[in-house]
Design an enzyme around this catalytic site. Structure first.
Site, short mmCIF file in Angstrom:
data_model
loop_
_atom_site.label_atom_id
_atom_site.label_comp_id
_atom_site.label_asym_id
_atom_site.label_seq_id
_atom_site.Cartn_x
_atom_site.Cartn_y
_atom_site.Cartn_z
CD GLU A 148 2.13 -11.78 41.44
OE1 GLU A 148 1.01 -12.25 41.72
OE2 GLU A 148 2.40 -11.29 40.32
CB CYS A 274 -0.05 -20.87 24.62
SG CYS A 274 0.53 -22.40 23.88
CG ASP A 410 1.19 -13.57 28.35
OD1 ASP A 410 1.99 -13.91 27.46
OD2 ASP A 410 0.65 -14.38 29.13
CB ALA A 421 9.14 -20.21 24.40
CB CYS A 453 3.42 -22.77 19.80
SG CYS A 453 1.77 -23.33 20.25
#
Length: 526
Positions: A148, A274, A410, A421, A453
């Site tokens: 990362e 989202c 994602d 979530a 959501c």
């Protein structure tokens, strides 16, 4: 001055003098590491003098004083940290160079074996950190690395609340170093290429990291440049987006200062992270304007490239009540294709039964959600599906052609909603399946597509959408407590006060509250 290269990233040398530093910079080095304590000999320059010369030459400088013949674990850890975090290539020095080389080897910077890990996780966002923590909760002592590059970790679900003035932006941001799970090694670099046949990841600094099991979760790419004119006007001219940390406060400012006029809210082609966020900004702004009496003299438009207000029909009736209440003009099949910030004009491509055309809409403020695609190094990799995201089995989250590779969050090509979530539910599944793969066993747990959501339809009320694959409703609470298809004050409390600490102190620490992985073949609803 003799310099001995050890790797493309690291060389060693004998004692340096301040006058040597400029030549070191000209040779291309970017960091100097001193492994010699001050005062070992009378003619030795102190480290502060070398540091001053390094500062003048634009080089990073680290002092790790190590005693010859008595190198410690603390010296090794400090050397490893410096090599992971400082710009490369680096030059380490001591009296003769031998101590610096020994310390580099102890830190794993030279031996090929030191670059081999049981599990490598590419991505230190919510998915990567939660998965690492879940793995290490189950098996201490495993060799696990997190790749990362960022120093900062964000709680992105909080940006909607920042844009509404409910949260301060600072509460959504923490230092990455303080969140790395104990037992994991943080490799501060970017992944640029996957070599699955060799079980290696190539990093941005040229290192090759080997793995037994690979977990891919670097997030997705917000493609601001896909809309001409957008990038250069963001944060001014009334153009904002809650999809960026630095812009969410501008959303709040625009909504607070709005005195009526035309407010546009956009949603691009799916997938996006989202999917309800484009609407959340709109509803919260409208509620503010309703309370202040401004809504009556406002023209609020929602432009969505999709064909429906929300992907799961069960939640649309409640949302339509707020669309009607706020007088929002819905425009489906309307895709933002250009922005002229100075002229306060947005260009939309609209498609219907009569064909495709472009229209120009003036605005006083516009909340833009950019198109979202897989990161470039994912799309061009042998792991990618046709969509560009990492190809996986939707239940086990394992790659179909490389059984030692998993993906979540994602970046994976699943049909579920891309939400925090979802990552929270996926992380324990990937953790147990990755450990099974490490042991040579097949996957043992399955993911049901769960995502959540919380649709903030007004300040104080939320429609809590929870659903899985195929739009199946997967509520976490009994209907008498929270009916997710209706606006609820309790759901607002969940979003406002409960979920942030659950994220920081639960999800990122491997606490699997309500998301315990379910064995394959059993009911998957926790």
């Amino acid at each position: 001055m003799d310099i001995k290269p050890l790797t493309p990233r690291l060389s060693v040398a004998a004692q340096l003098l301040p006058q040597d530093v400029q030549r070191i910079a000209q040779a291309g080095f970017r960091t100097i590491i001193c492994n010699r304590p001050d005062g070992e000999s009378a003619d030795q320059p102190v480290a502060a003098d070398i540091r001053a010369a390094a500062d003048a030459a634009g080089l990073a400088f680290v002092h790790i004083p190590a005693v010859a013949g008595a190198l410690t674990d603390a010296d090794t850890a400090a050397m490893r940290s410096a090599l992971d975090s400082c710009p490369a290539p680096a030059l380490a020095y001591c009296r003769s160079g031998a101590r610096a080389e020994a310390l580099a080897r102890m830190a794993g910077a030279v031996d090929a074996d030191a670059a081999r890990y049981d599990i490598v996780i590419v991505g230190g966002g919510s998915a990567g950190m939660a998965t690492a923590a879940s793995i290490l909760k189950r098996r201490r002592g495993i060799r696990l690395a997190i790749v990362e590059p960022s120093d900062v970790h964000y709680y992105q679900p909080g940006w909607t609340m920042v844009g509404a003035g409910v949260f301060n932006s600072s509460v959504t941001r923490r230092k990455q170093a303080g969140l790395i799970p104990k037992g994991a090694r943080w490799i501060k670099a970017s992944a640029v290429q996957f070599c699955p046949d060799d079980k290696q990841v190539i990093l941005s600094d040229g290192r090759h990291i080997s793995y037994a099991v690979l977990i891919v979760c670097p997030g997705l790419k917000l493609d601001w440049d896909a809309i001409p004119g957008l990038a250069e006007t963001l944060g001014r001219n009334g153009v904002t987006s809650n999809y960026r940390y630095d812009l969410a406060p501008y959303t709040h400012r625009l909504a607070r200062e709005f005195q009526g006029g035309r407010a546009l809210f956009t949603q691009p082609v799916m997938p996006i992270k989202c999917a309800g966020a484009p609407q959340k900004a709109m509803y919260l702004s409208c509620h503010r304007w309703e309370k202040s009496g401004i809504l009556a003299r406002s023209n609020v438009q929602f432009h969505s490239a999709g064909a429906a207000l929300f992907g799961v029909p069960d939640y649309i009736p409640a949302l339509m009540e707020y669309v009607d209440r706020y007088g929002i003009h819905l425009n489906f099949g309307s895709k933002l294709v250009a922005v002229d910030g100075a002229a306060r004009t947005a260009i939309f491509q609209q498609s219907d039964s009569e064909g495709t055309r472009q229209i120009a809409e003036r605005f006083d403020m516009i909340h833009v959600v950019p198109p979202q695609i897989a990161p470039d190094f994912i799309r061009s990799s042998p792991l990618a599906a046709a969509s560009g995201f990492v190809e996986v089995d939707e239940a086990t989250l394992r790659h179909p052609r490389h059984p030692e590779i998993f993906a979540l969050g994602d970046a994976c090509a699943t049909s579920n909603a891309k939400t925090a979530a979802a990552a929270r539910k996926q992380a324990p599944v990937v953790a147990v399946n990755a450990l099974a793969a490490l042991d040579g066993r097949p996957p043992v747990a399955a993911y049901d597509g769960y995502g959540s959501c919380p649709l903030t339809v007004e300040a104080g009320r939320i429609v809590l959408a929870e659903f899985g694959y195929g739009g199946k409703l997967l509520p976490s609470f009994p209907r008498w407590l929270i009916d997710g298809t209706r606006p609820s004050r309790l759901s607002w409390l969940l979003k406002d006060s409960i979920l942030p600490p659950v994220y920081w102190h639960g999800m990122l620490k491997g606490r699997e509250w309500m998301v315990r992985p379910q064995p394959i073949g059993t009911s998957l609803q926790s």
